[in-house]
Design a protein around this motif. Structure first.
Motif, PDB file in Angstrom:
ATOM      1  N   GLN A  18       0.816  -1.219   0.000  1.00 55.96           N
ATOM      2  CA  GLN A  18       0.000   0.000   0.000  1.00 55.96           C
ATOM      3  C   GLN A  18       0.847   1.265   0.000  1.00 55.96           C
ATOM      4  OE1 GLN A  18      -0.547  -2.587   2.246  1.00 55.96           O
ATOM      5  NE2 GLN A  18      -2.084  -3.457   0.865  1.00 55.96           N
ATOM      6  N   GLY A  19       2.170   1.119  -0.048  1.00 59.07           N
ATOM      7  CA  GLY A  19       3.051   2.277  -0.072  1.00 59.07           C
ATOM      8  C   GLY A  19       3.368   2.847   1.296  1.00 59.07           C
ATOM      9  N   VAL A  20       3.075   2.080   2.351  1.00 63.00           N
ATOM     10  CA  VAL A  20       3.349   2.537   3.716  1.00 63.00           C
ATOM     11  C   VAL A  20       4.781   2.144   4.093  1.00 63.00           C
ATOM     12  CG1 VAL A  20       2.683   2.378   6.138  1.00 63.00           C
ATOM     13  CG2 VAL A  20       0.928   2.313   4.342  1.00 63.00           C
ATOM     14  N   LEU A  21       5.524   3.095   4.642  1.00 63.71           N
ATOM     15  CA  LEU A  21       6.901   2.839   5.060  1.00 63.71           C
ATOM     16  C   LEU A  21       6.896   2.106   6.404  1.00 63.71           C
ATOM     17  CD1 LEU A  21       9.851   3.438   4.199  1.00 63.71           C
ATOM     18  CD2 LEU A  21       9.759   5.410   5.715  1.00 63.71           C
ATOM     19  N   ILE A  22       7.589   0.966   6.462  1.00 66.70           N
ATOM     20  CA  ILE A  22       7.594   0.133   7.664  1.00 66.70           C
ATOM     21  C   ILE A  22       9.027  -0.027   8.170  1.00 66.70           C
ATOM     22  CG2 ILE A  22       6.991  -2.120   8.634  1.00 66.70           C
ATOM     23  CD1 ILE A  22       5.024  -2.481   6.333  1.00 66.70           C
ATOM     24  N   PRO A  23       9.301   0.371   9.409  1.00 64.63           N
ATOM     25  CA  PRO A  23      10.629   0.100   9.989  1.00 64.63           C
ATOM     26  C   PRO A  23      10.738  -1.377  10.360  1.00 64.63           C
ATOM     27  CG  PRO A  23       9.226   1.148  11.612  1.00 64.63           C
ATOM     28  CD  PRO A  23       8.421   1.099  10.342  1.00 64.63           C
ATOM     29  N   VAL A  24      11.805  -2.026   9.942  1.00 68.33           N
ATOM     30  CA  VAL A  24      11.956  -3.458  10.194  1.00 68.33           C
ATOM     31  C   VAL A  24      13.355  -3.756  10.729  1.00 68.33           C
ATOM     32  CG1 VAL A  24      10.280  -4.133   8.429  1.00 68.33           C
ATOM     33  CG2 VAL A  24      12.694  -3.928   7.822  1.00 68.33           C
ATOM     34  N   THR A  25      13.446  -4.865  11.440  1.00 66.33           N
ATOM     35  CA  THR A  25      14.729  -5.404  11.883  1.00 66.33           C
ATOM     36  C   THR A  25      15.024  -6.652  11.077  1.00 66.33           C
ATOM     37  OG1 THR A  25      14.376  -4.596  14.140  1.00 66.33           O
ATOM     38  CG2 THR A  25      16.042  -6.290  13.826  1.00 66.33           C
ATOM     39  N   ALA A  26      16.221  -6.717  10.505  1.00 67.59           N
ATOM     40  CA  ALA A  26      16.657  -7.904   9.773  1.00 67.59           C
ATOM     41  C   ALA A  26      17.302  -8.870  10.754  1.00 67.59           C
ATOM     42  CB  ALA A  26      17.632  -7.527   8.667  1.00 67.59           C
ATOM     43  N   ILE A  27      16.812 -10.105  10.749  1.00 64.43           N
ATOM     44  CA  ILE A  27      17.312 -11.131  11.659  1.00 64.43           C
ATOM     45  C   ILE A  27      17.753 -12.338  10.843  1.00 64.43           C
ATOM     46  CG2 ILE A  27      16.753 -12.655  13.593  1.00 64.43           C
ATOM     47  CD1 ILE A  27      14.570 -10.659  14.385  1.00 64.43           C
ATOM     48  N   GLU A  28      19.009 -12.732  11.032  1.00 59.85           N
ATOM     49  CA  GLU A  28      19.498 -13.973  10.427  1.00 59.85           C
ATOM     50  C   GLU A  28      19.031 -15.125  11.305  1.00 59.85           C
ATOM     51  OE1 GLU A  28      23.678 -16.353   9.615  1.00 59.85           O
ATOM     52  OE2 GLU A  28      23.738 -14.182   9.995  1.00 59.85           O
ATOM     53  N   ALA A  29      18.025 -15.858  10.846  1.00 58.77           N
ATOM     54  CA  ALA A  29      17.392 -16.901  11.646  1.00 58.77           C
ATOM     55  C   ALA A  29      17.717 -18.273  11.085  1.00 58.77           C
ATOM     56  CB  ALA A  29      15.874 -16.694  11.675  1.00 58.77           C
ATOM     57  N   GLY A  30      18.459 -19.068  11.849  1.00 55.60           N
ATOM     58  CA  GLY A  30      18.812 -20.403  11.397  1.00 55.60           C
ATOM     59  C   GLY A  30      19.856 -20.376  10.303  1.00 55.60           C
ATOM     60  N   PRO A  31      20.096 -21.519   9.669  1.00 56.94           N
ATOM     61  CA  PRO A  31      19.474 -22.809  10.005  1.00 56.94           C
ATOM     62  C   PRO A  31      19.922 -23.325  11.371  1.00 56.94           C
ATOM     63  CG  PRO A  31      21.207 -23.102   8.386  1.00 56.94           C
ATOM     64  CD  PRO A  31      21.049 -21.627   8.557  1.00 56.94           C
ATOM     65  N   CYS A  32      18.992 -23.981  12.048  1.00 60.28           N
ATOM     66  CA  CYS A  32      19.261 -24.523  13.375  1.00 60.28           C
ATOM     67  C   CYS A  32      19.121 -26.045  13.337  1.00 60.28           C
ATOM     68  CB  CYS A  32      18.278 -23.957  14.407  1.00 60.28           C
ATOM     69  SG  CYS A  32      18.395 -22.179  14.652  1.00 60.28           S
ATOM     70  N   VAL A  33      19.960 -26.719  14.068  1.00 58.83           N
ATOM     71  CA  VAL A  33      19.896 -28.172  14.159  1.00 58.83           C
ATOM     72  C   VAL A  33      19.300 -28.550  15.511  1.00 58.83           C
ATOM     73  CG1 VAL A  33      22.265 -28.312  15.048  1.00 58.83           C
ATOM     74  CG2 VAL A  33      21.217 -30.322  13.983  1.00 58.83           C
ATOM     75  N   VAL A  34      18.430 -29.553  15.510  1.00 58.18           N
ATOM     76  CA  VAL A  34      17.821 -30.042  16.751  1.00 58.18           C
ATOM     77  C   VAL A  34      18.851 -30.922  17.454  1.00 58.18           C
ATOM     78  CG1 VAL A  34      15.941 -31.360  17.779  1.00 58.18           C
ATOM     79  CG2 VAL A  34      15.520 -29.957  15.738  1.00 58.18           C
ATOM     80  N   THR A  35      19.312 -30.484  18.615  1.00 52.47           N
ATOM     81  CA  THR A  35      20.365 -31.209  19.333  1.00 52.47           C
ATOM     82  C   THR A  35      19.830 -32.066  20.471  1.00 52.47           C
ATOM     83  OG1 THR A  35      20.726 -29.273  20.754  1.00 52.47           O
ATOM     84  CG2 THR A  35      22.093 -29.466  18.771  1.00 52.47           C
ATOM     85  N   ASP A  36      18.573 -31.850  20.853  1.00 58.40           N
ATOM     86  CA  ASP A  36      17.981 -32.686  21.905  1.00 58.40           C
ATOM     87  C   ASP A  36      16.470 -32.469  21.895  1.00 58.40           C
ATOM     88  OD1 ASP A  36      17.764 -34.476  23.944  1.00 58.40           O
ATOM     89  OD2 ASP A  36      18.552 -33.174  25.517  1.00 58.40           O
ATOM     90  N   VAL A  37      15.748 -33.497  22.318  1.00 56.97           N
ATOM     91  CA  VAL A  37      14.290 -33.417  22.413  1.00 56.97           C
ATOM     92  C   VAL A  37      13.903 -33.785  23.839  1.00 56.97           C
ATOM     93  CG1 VAL A  37      12.079 -34.283  21.566  1.00 56.97           C
ATOM     94  CG2 VAL A  37      14.004 -34.013  19.983  1.00 56.97           C
ATOM     95  N   LYS A  38      13.246 -32.871  24.527  1.00 52.55           N
ATOM     96  CA  LYS A  38      12.788 -33.114  25.891  1.00 52.55           C
ATOM     97  C   LYS A  38      11.344 -33.614  25.859  1.00 52.55           C
ATOM     98  CE  LYS A  38      16.525 -31.081  27.640  1.00 52.55           C
ATOM     99  NZ  LYS A  38      17.543 -31.740  28.467  1.00 52.55           N
ATOM    100  N   THR A  39      11.051 -34.618  26.664  1.00 51.16           N
ATOM    101  CA  THR A  39       9.701 -35.165  26.723  1.00 51.16           C
ATOM    102  C   THR A  39       9.172 -35.104  28.155  1.00 51.16           C
ATOM    103  OG1 THR A  39      10.516 -37.422  27.088  1.00 51.16           O
ATOM    104  CG2 THR A  39      10.182 -36.716  24.796  1.00 51.16           C
TER     105      THR A  39
END
Length: 213
Positions: A18-39
């Motif tokens: 719509q042409g609205v200016l939006i301030p954003v934060t760039a985040i480098e997310a992942g890749p992440c590896v699953v190292t443990d699963v809690k049950t």
């Protein structure tokens, strides 16, 4: 609940459709590896432990190397950061997660460490108004009286006074994902997140809000 570990890259701005200016934060997310699963049966709660970043194997403690080896995470480089995220969703140790688990319009709670400000007074630390600047003044940025006269004859616990400010864990809730960029492992999130550029963040699905799109 979904989640990833990320790193704050910095802030910029984008335009919406719509042409609205939006301030954003760039985040480098992942890749992440699953190292443990809690049950619940084994650990009393349900969660997954994720690893993010890289560190030479020789610089990782033997205990952590053994822990990661149980999940099949081995090699010359190992995850530099481990974090747990409470979730009831199924996952397998050794699996990899990236930004594609999120989509535009979803909301996140972002957990990080705020910038350290060192030793600060009550005006900066707690937004005190300070004293007057005229008619004698001389205490424009001071806290004022902290005593209690004869009883109890001491300063009450929790009294807001000068001290260490910042460098604390904090959470910003309900931040909207403006754009997912899988090819660069980036998320553009509306608004600001805690900490300095390069700081480690935990991204998880918002507890109090759902997607709008």
């Amino acid at each position: 609940m979904k989640g990833l570990i990320g790193k704050k890259v910095g802030m910029t701005q984008v335009y919406s459709d719509q042409g609205v200016l939006i301030p954003v934060t760039a985040i480098e997310a992942g890749p992440c590896v699953v190292t443990d699963v809690k049950t619940v049966e084994r650990d009393g709660y349900a969660a997954i432990q994720l690893g993010f970043g890289t560190r030479k194997s020789k610089n990782v403690s033997g205990a952590r190397r053994g822990h990661l080896a149980k999940a099949g995470v081995t090699g010359d480089t190992l995850p530099a950061v481990l974090r747990e995220i409470r979730t009831t969703e199924s996952a397998e140790a050794g699996a990899k997660l990236d930004v594609t688990i999120f989509s535009n319009g979803e909301f996140l709670d972002v957990v990080g460490t705020s910038k350290g400000r060192g030793f600060q007074g009550v005006v900066k630390r707690y937004n005190f108004a300070g004293g007057r600047g005229s008619h004698g003044g001389a205490w424009e940025r001071r806290p004022g009286s902290i005593g209690c006269r004869e009883w109890p004859g001491r300063v009450n616990k929790g009294k807001r006074m000068p001290g260490h400010f910042g460098c604390a864990r904090c959470t910003v809730q309900n931040l909207e994902i403006v754009k997912v960029m899988p090819e660069e492992n980036l998320l553009l999130v509306k608004g600001a997140v805690p900490g300095a550029n390069g700081g480690i963040l935990v991204l998880r699905s918002a507890l109090k809000k759902s997607a709008t799109k």
